[in-house]
Design an enzyme around this catalytic site. Structure first.
Site, mmCIF file in Angstrom:
data_model
loop_
_atom_site.group_PDB
_atom_site.id
_atom_site.type_symbol
_atom_site.label_atom_id
_atom_site.label_comp_id
_atom_site.label_asym_id
_atom_site.label_seq_id
_atom_site.Cartn_x
_atom_site.Cartn_y
_atom_site.Cartn_z
ATOM 1 N N GLY A 45 42.305 39.771 35.570
ATOM 2 C CA GLY A 45 43.371 38.793 35.385
ATOM 3 C C GLY A 45 44.686 39.438 35.768
ATOM 4 N N GLN A 50 53.636 40.644 35.993
ATOM 5 C CA GLN A 50 53.057 41.957 36.309
ATOM 6 C C GLN A 50 53.303 42.376 37.758
ATOM 7 O OE1 GLN A 50 49.027 40.865 34.464
ATOM 8 N NE2 GLN A 50 49.253 43.049 34.019
ATOM 9 N N CYS A 100 44.777 46.364 30.379
ATOM 10 C CA CYS A 100 45.812 45.619 31.100
ATOM 11 C C CYS A 100 46.325 46.493 32.227
ATOM 12 C CB CYS A 100 46.943 45.271 30.125
ATOM 13 S SG CYS A 100 48.296 44.357 30.882
ATOM 14 N N LEU A 101 46.478 45.912 33.415
ATOM 15 C CA LEU A 101 46.957 46.706 34.549
ATOM 16 C C LEU A 101 48.366 47.241 34.305
ATOM 17 C CD1 LEU A 101 45.613 44.561 37.528
ATOM 18 C CD2 LEU A 101 44.628 46.640 36.539
ATOM 19 N N HIS A 142 44.939 36.486 26.992
ATOM 20 C CA HIS A 142 45.649 37.715 27.372
ATOM 21 C C HIS A 142 46.677 37.417 28.471
ATOM 22 C CE1 HIS A 142 45.720 42.168 28.443
ATOM 23 N NE2 HIS A 142 46.296 41.604 29.475
ATOM 24 N N GLU A 143 46.260 36.691 29.501
ATOM 25 C CA GLU A 143 47.170 36.404 30.618
ATOM 26 C C GLU A 143 48.294 35.478 30.186
ATOM 27 O OE1 GLU A 143 47.095 38.254 33.101
ATOM 28 O OE2 GLU A 143 45.152 39.089 32.519
ATOM 29 N N HIS A 146 51.236 37.160 28.726
ATOM 30 C CA HIS A 146 52.176 37.762 29.674
ATOM 31 C C HIS A 146 53.319 36.797 30.006
ATOM 32 C CE1 HIS A 146 50.494 41.644 30.680
ATOM 33 N NE2 HIS A 146 49.305 41.134 30.928
#
Ligand code: NI
Length: 188
Positions: A45, A50, A100-101, A142-143, A146
């Site tokens: 994701g 991000q 998470c990236l 989660h996304e 953000h």
């Protein structure tokens, strides 16, 4: 084009993202770049902030998790969410180890409700309303966070947070080992 990933400490990750207008310039390109960036960095994701875009967009592709026999639906869960709204979350909260990236090499158990109902526009600006559970709900939650300026480390216990503090500080200074390009805020 693979974009650099903004990591912990960058202010864009803490902003409430803006709605994407229908005439947003280069939306197709942004979507393509986000998928490419996510695939390149082995994520499932990726949200606008991000990649430095404070816009209400995220992409998901859980294909790499598709070998999970209990959730074969992960194999073809590949979607674009524009201006999503989580209408409802319900069900027993369960722990899942999230990554998470924007938080390279950090993984922590996070509790979230099992079910989610979400409204969003797809890449053709067609309005959808869908219900998800299991890992798909988890990725969406989660996304979506953000877009609200939240990160999963906000949800771990104060003790865990304290134990992570030095690593988070290192990430914000770019002192982290990862295989994709990052954008960080503080001088090393
Ligand atoms: Ni993330």
């Amino acid at each position: 084009m693979v974009l650099p990933v903004y990591v912990y400490g960058m202010s864009v990750l803490r902003k409430i993202a803006q709605e994407i207008p229908e005439d947003y310039e280069e939306l197709d390109q942004l979507i393509e770049d986000m998928f490419e960036t996510m695939h390149f960095s082995d994520g499932v994701g990726l949200a606008g902030p991000q990649v430095g875009k404070s816009q209400r967009i995220f992409v998901v592709d859980t294909t790499p998790m598709g070998n999970n026999l209990e959730e074969p639906e992960l194999k073809d869960f590949r979607k674009v969410f524009l201006n999503p709204i989580i209408l409802e979350e319900w069900g027993d909260s369960w722990a899942f180890e999230e990554g998470c990236l924007s938080l390279p090499n950090i993984r922590e158990d996070v509790m979230r409700p099992s079910h989610v109902r979400i409204e969003y526009y797809d890449e053709n600006w067609s309005l959808k309303e869908e219900v998800y559970d299991g890992t798909r709900a988890r990725v969406i939650q989660h996304e979506y966070d953000h877009l609200e300026g939240k990160l999963f480390v906000d949800k771990v216990s104060p003790i865990r947070r304290k134990l992570l503090a030095a690593r988070l500080n290192a990430i914000s200074r770019g002192r982290v080992d990862c295989d994709y390009r990052i954008v960080y805020s503080k001088k090393a």
